[in-house]
Write an enzyme that holds these catalytic residues in place. Structure first.
Site, PDB file in Angstrom:
ATOM      1  N   ALA A   1       0.762  -0.786  -0.312  1.00 35.07           N
ATOM      2  CA  ALA A   1       0.039   0.065   0.423  1.00 35.07           C
ATOM      3  C   ALA A   1       0.913   1.298   0.203  1.00 35.07           C
ATOM      4  CB  ALA A   1      -0.552  -0.037   1.540  1.00 35.07           C
TER       5      ALA A   1
ATOM      6  N   HIS B   1     -13.192  -1.696   7.540  1.00 36.80           N
ATOM      7  CA  HIS B   1     -13.398  -3.445   8.410  1.00 36.80           C
ATOM      8  C   HIS B   1     -12.459  -3.669   8.939  1.00 36.80           C
ATOM      9  CE1 HIS B   1     -11.596  -7.211   6.886  1.00 36.80           C
ATOM     10  NE2 HIS B   1     -12.467  -7.859   7.634  1.00 36.80           N
ATOM     11  N   ASN B   2     -10.932  -3.454   8.643  1.00 41.53           N
ATOM     12  CA  ASN B   2      -9.109  -2.982   9.880  1.00 41.53           C
ATOM     13  C   ASN B   2      -9.783  -2.885  10.724  1.00 41.53           C
ATOM     14  OD1 ASN B   2      -8.842  -4.757   6.824  1.00 41.53           O
ATOM     15  ND2 ASN B   2      -6.764  -3.758   6.843  1.00 41.53           N
TER      16      ASN B   2
ATOM     17  N   SER C   1     -10.112  -8.860   1.645  1.00 41.90           N
ATOM     18  CA  SER C   1     -10.319  -9.363   3.040  1.00 41.90           C
ATOM     19  C   SER C   1      -9.868 -10.699   3.125  1.00 41.90           C
ATOM     20  CB  SER C   1     -10.889  -8.458   3.846  1.00 41.90           C
ATOM     21  OG  SER C   1     -10.424  -9.352   5.396  1.00 41.90           O
TER      22      SER C   1
HETATM   23  N1  LIG Z   1      -1.517  -9.368   3.761  1.00 40.61           N
HETATM   24  C1  LIG Z   1      -2.552  -9.822   3.913  1.00 40.61           C
HETATM   25  O1  LIG Z   1      -2.996 -10.031   4.720  1.00 40.61           O
HETATM   26  C2  LIG Z   1      -3.109  -8.620   3.157  1.00 40.61           C
HETATM   27  C3  LIG Z   1      -3.127  -7.860   2.776  1.00 40.61           C
HETATM   28  N2  LIG Z   1      -3.595  -6.274   1.815  1.00 40.61           N
HETATM   29  C4  LIG Z   1      -3.020  -5.928   0.846  1.00 40.61           C
HETATM   30  O2  LIG Z   1      -2.715  -6.306  -0.430  1.00 40.61           O
HETATM   31  C5  LIG Z   1      -1.708  -5.649  -0.432  1.00 40.61           C
HETATM   32  C6  LIG Z   1      -0.921  -6.550  -0.822  1.00 40.61           C
HETATM   33  O3  LIG Z   1      -0.344  -7.391   0.091  1.00 40.61           O
HETATM   34  P1  LIG Z   1       1.022  -8.458   0.314  1.00 40.61           P
HETATM   35  O4  LIG Z   1       0.030  -9.524  -0.390  1.00 40.61           O
HETATM   36  O5  LIG Z   1       0.867  -8.709   2.575  1.00 40.61           O
HETATM   37  O6  LIG Z   1       1.796  -7.918  -0.088  1.00 40.61           O
HETATM   38  P2  LIG Z   1       2.944  -6.879   0.896  1.00 40.61           P
HETATM   39  O7  LIG Z   1       2.312  -5.320   1.504  1.00 40.61           O
HETATM   40  O8  LIG Z   1       4.370  -7.443   1.667  1.00 40.61           O
HETATM   41  O9  LIG Z   1       3.734  -6.019  -0.754  1.00 40.61           O
HETATM   42  C7  LIG Z   1       4.701  -6.773  -1.588  1.00 40.61           C
HETATM   43  C8  LIG Z   1       4.366  -6.869  -2.914  1.00 40.61           C
HETATM   44  O10 LIG Z   1       4.499  -5.765  -3.234  1.00 40.61           O
HETATM   45  C9  LIG Z   1       5.048  -5.249  -3.812  1.00 40.61           C
HETATM   46  N3  LIG Z   1       5.926  -4.310  -4.420  1.00 40.61           N
HETATM   47  C10 LIG Z   1       6.517  -3.602  -3.234  1.00 40.61           C
HETATM   48  N4  LIG Z   1       7.148  -2.260  -3.811  1.00 40.61           N
HETATM   49  C11 LIG Z   1       6.656  -2.098  -5.283  1.00 40.61           C
HETATM   50  C12 LIG Z   1       7.570  -1.155  -5.768  1.00 40.61           C
HETATM   51  N5  LIG Z   1       8.220   0.314  -5.327  1.00 40.61           N
HETATM   52  N6  LIG Z   1       6.980  -1.655  -6.948  1.00 40.61           N
HETATM   53  C13 LIG Z   1       6.549  -2.179  -7.814  1.00 40.61           C
HETATM   54  N7  LIG Z   1       6.411  -3.385  -6.561  1.00 40.61           N
HETATM   55  C14 LIG Z   1       6.700  -3.009  -5.418  1.00 40.61           C
HETATM   56  C15 LIG Z   1       6.401  -6.326  -3.783  1.00 40.61           C
HETATM   57  O11 LIG Z   1       7.131  -6.420  -4.990  1.00 40.61           O
HETATM   58  P3  LIG Z   1       9.142  -7.356  -4.511  1.00 40.61           P
HETATM   59  O12 LIG Z   1       8.567  -8.766  -4.367  1.00 40.61           O
HETATM   60  O13 LIG Z   1       9.365  -7.197  -5.984  1.00 40.61           O
HETATM   61  O14 LIG Z   1       9.113  -7.146  -3.763  1.00 40.61           O
HETATM   62  C16 LIG Z   1       5.549  -7.398  -3.850  1.00 40.61           C
HETATM   63  O15 LIG Z   1       4.764  -8.281  -4.741  1.00 40.61           O
HETATM   64  C17 LIG Z   1      -1.974  -5.069   0.093  1.00 40.61           C
HETATM   65  O16 LIG Z   1      -2.624  -2.811  -0.320  1.00 40.61           O
HETATM   66  C18 LIG Z   1      -1.541  -5.101   1.205  1.00 40.61           C
HETATM   67  O17 LIG Z   1      -2.266  -4.154   2.817  1.00 40.61           O
HETATM   68  C19 LIG Z   1      -4.819  -7.080   1.781  1.00 40.61           C
HETATM   69  C20 LIG Z   1      -5.472  -7.910   2.688  1.00 40.61           C
HETATM   70  C21 LIG Z   1      -4.868  -8.926   3.795  1.00 40.61           C
HETATM   71  O1  LIG Z   2      -6.146  -6.139   5.567  1.00 39.35           O
HETATM   72  C1  LIG Z   2      -5.416  -6.857   6.275  1.00 39.35           C
HETATM   73  C2  LIG Z   2      -6.334  -7.894   6.781  1.00 39.35           C
HETATM   74  O2  LIG Z   2      -7.971  -7.549   6.439  1.00 39.35           O
HETATM   75  C3  LIG Z   2      -4.051  -7.650   6.692  1.00 39.35           C
HETATM   76  O3  LIG Z   2      -3.992  -8.330   7.244  1.00 39.35           O
HETATM   77  C4  LIG Z   2      -3.333  -6.089   7.370  1.00 39.35           C
HETATM   78  O4  LIG Z   2      -2.380  -5.946   7.010  1.00 39.35           O
HETATM   79  C5  LIG Z   2      -3.401  -6.343   8.576  1.00 39.35           C
HETATM   80  O5  LIG Z   2      -2.954  -4.804   9.279  1.00 39.35           O
HETATM   81  P1  LIG Z   2      -2.108  -4.857  10.216  1.00 39.35           P
HETATM   82  O6  LIG Z   2      -1.301  -4.972   9.734  1.00 39.35           O
HETATM   83  O7  LIG Z   2      -2.005  -2.747  10.525  1.00 39.35           O
HETATM   84  O8  LIG Z   2      -2.223  -5.560  11.462  1.00 39.35           O
END
Ligand SMILES: NC(=O)C1=CN([C@@H]2O[C@H](COP(=O)(O)OP(=O)(O)OC[C@H]3O[C@@H](n4cnc5c(N)ncnc54)[C@H](OP(=O)(O)O)[C@@H]3O)[C@@H](O)[C@H]2O)C=CC1
Ligand SMILES: O=C(CO)[C@H](O)[C@H](O)COP(=O)(O)O
Length: 483
Positions: A84, A193-194, A136
């Site tokens: 994000a 939600h979060n 989510s």
């Molecule tokens: N994890 C969770 O449970 C949840 C996450 N989210 C949201 O979903 C999204 C993805 O989350 P998650 O899968 O955890 O991954 P991360 O938030 O850890 O992000 C990692 C990803 O972002 C890419 N990235 C980071 N910086 C850049 C950049 N400057 N340019 C291009 N790509 C970049 C990385 O690429 P590289 O591999 O090359 O570093 C990798 O693919 C986030 O916005 C998060 O807030 C939503 C719901 C749940």
């Molecule tokens: O979006 C989510 C779940 O719905 C992610 O898991 C979120 O990054 C969790 O928040 P935090 O890292 O601040 O605990």
């Protein structure tokens, strides 16, 4: 790169993106996939390419954004699921020159609503559609069926809707995915939600702490308590997961896992955004705020050490009947949870009014019943409450929840009192109870606050017995004048 033509593309193959891509492919869809560092893309294809083909779909690996865009049928839909904030902006900036008018960019990560509105305006200038889509469910949900909250135009949803509804969790035959409103609506409701997720987890954490610090139960025993709660009205993904975490033993030390984890909770930002925006909207989301501040406090290890060393860390023994106390904590947890959800839904509706989104709270409760982190039996009750009365002033007054709070009130008070006596912090329990008591109070001390404001700053006040705005000449003859 394969020359297959994909119906959709996705960039960002970390935990969420890779699982979402597999989920989409599992529905027989050909999806083009890309990641900034190519290794994640090749690993996904190596480990799951065959699985996708067996399911009738295909993962088309792309080494560059140019390849990704070229692999997708027109008009293109590109899902961006990267970190994000600045990373999302960077990817969108790189994508825009490669796209053509009519293409759709879907930001499926978490996003602050102001960023979503800004990105939508920027893309409109290029005749591109922008969709802010909250997803989510974590890793498991993304793969097997998340809850999906789509914001954006009806036009964009017409193409995207069938895809997201096909990959979402399903409860009672209804997909946990919907078009919740225009532009920022999807990301806004995902953010709230979060926020609710933060409050829910903090309440669960306080319950654990009380059962350990007051009832002196061991983690494995508390896991059993949560396991039992998951059979009743408290049934939820987070309660089930709590039993799982508390029953886990650390392989290195043989200690309960909970005792070897550093007690400083991190946060990526969505809870903080929820509270910041609630302050701007004037919505008292006290449970979410306490949960967010509790995480911040946990990280202030220097201050914690200093205060611990000055005052000691003893708790005070409070004699309780363990079985009765466990039941009381369950009631307090349920009642506080009603408050957290009531506040969250208040914020959703305040945001909806502010931005003219026309979000349907009943629809939201419906799509949060499955797939998402806050999924719970509770959500079905909220859906029913809004089905009975779409104009509820507060969830607290919906007949089902009002009865539940009435039934649990004495226990809720006992738990907050015992927590204070024992010296076990329970900020979310205490503030939820205070919120409830403040709402039901006949006269609030806000009258005194108004008097003080008028006294020191001539800020004026209203009276209960006549219309108008008044000021008292406090430093003079104390007569009252209409302002
Ligand atoms: N994890 C969770 O449970 C949840 C996450 N989210 C949201 O979903 C999204 C993805 O989350 P998650 O899968 O955890 O991954 P991360 O938030 O850890 O992000 C990692 C990803 O972002 C890419 N990235 C980071 N910086 C850049 C950049 N400057 N340019 C291009 N790509 C970049 C990385 O690429 P590289 O591999 O090359 O570093 C990798 O693919 C986030 O916005 C998060 O807030 C939503 C719901 C749940
Ligand atoms: O979006 C989510 C779940 O719905 C992610 O898991 C979120 O990054 C969790 O928040 P935090 O890292 O601040 O605990």
């Amino acid at each position: 790169m394969s020359d297959a033509r994909a119906t959709i593309g996705l960039t960002g193959l970390a935990v969420m993106g890779s699982n979402l891509a597999r989920n989409i492919a599992s529905r027989g869809t050909t999806i083009a996939v890309h990641n900034r560092s190519t290794e994640k893309m090749t690993r996904l294809l190596d480990e799951h390419g065959d699985e996708a083909r067996e399911q009738g779909g295909e993962l088309v690996g792309c080494e560059s954004l140019e390849d990704l865009v070229a692999a997708i049928e027109k008009p293109r839909t590109v899902i961006v699921m990267v970190k994000a904030g600045e990373a999302t902006d960077a990817v969108i900036e790189d994508l825009v020159p490669l796209l053509e008018p009519g293409d759709v960019v879907v930001d499926a990560g978490n996003a602050h609503v102001d960023d979503t509105l800004r990105r939508q305006s920027a893309l409109e200038e290029h005749d591109l559609h922008f969709v802010g889509m909250g997803v989510s469910g974590g890793e498991e949900g993304a793969l097997n069926g998340p809850s999906i909250m789509v914001g954006g135009s009806e036009h964009a949803y017409a193409n995207l809707g069938p895809v997201v509804e096909s990959i979402a969790a399903v409860v009672d035959g209804t997909p946990c995915a919907a078009h919740v409103g225009p532009d920022g609506a999807g990301h806004f409701v995902k953010m709230v939600h979060n926020g609710i997720e933060y409050a829910d987890m903090q309440l669960i954490a306080e319950s654990y702490d009380l059962l350990r610090g007051v009832a002196r139960l061991e983690p494995a025993q508390i896991a059993e308590v949560f396991h039992g709660w998951n059979e009743g009205d408290l049934e939820s993904f987070l309660i089930e997961m709590t039993a799982d975490v508390l029953s886990h033993t650390d392989a290195d030390t043989g200690q309960p896992f909970i005792d070897v984890v550093a007690d400083a909770a991190e946060q990526k930002g969505t809870g903080r955004w929820t509270v910041q925006i609630a302050l701007d909207l004037g919505v008292p989301v006290t449970g979410i705020a306490e949960a967010t501040f509790a995480r911040s406090l946990s990280g202030h290890t220097d201050q914690r050490k200093a205060v611990r060393e000055t005052f000691g860390s003893d708790t005070h023994d409070v004699e309780v009947d363990v079985e009765a106390f466990v039941d009381d904590v369950a009631s307090a947890l349920y009642a506080s949870k009603v408050v957290a959800y009531a506040q969250g839904f208040d914020q959703v509706m305040a945001g909806s009014r502010e931005h003219d989104w026309d979000v349907d709270p009943g629809q939201l409760a419906t799509i949060w019943r499955g797939g998402c982190i806050i999924r719970a039996r509770f959500l079905d009750r909220i859906r029913e409450a809004y089905a009975e009365n779409g104009d509820l002033t507060s969830l607290l007054v919906a007949p089902f929840f009002a009865d539940a709070v009435r039934d649990g009130l004495a226990a809720w008070r006992r738990v907050v009192v015992i927590a204070a006596q024992a010296g076990v912090p329970a900020p979310a329990f205490a503030s939820s109870l205070a919120y409830f008591d403040a709402l039901r109070r006949d006269r609030l001390p806000a009258a005194l606050v108004q008097g003080l404001r008028d006294n020191f700053g001539a800020h004026t006040y209203q009276r209960i017995d006549k219309d108008g705005t008044f000021h008292t000449t406090w430093a003079g003859d104390r007569t009252e004048h209409e302002a």
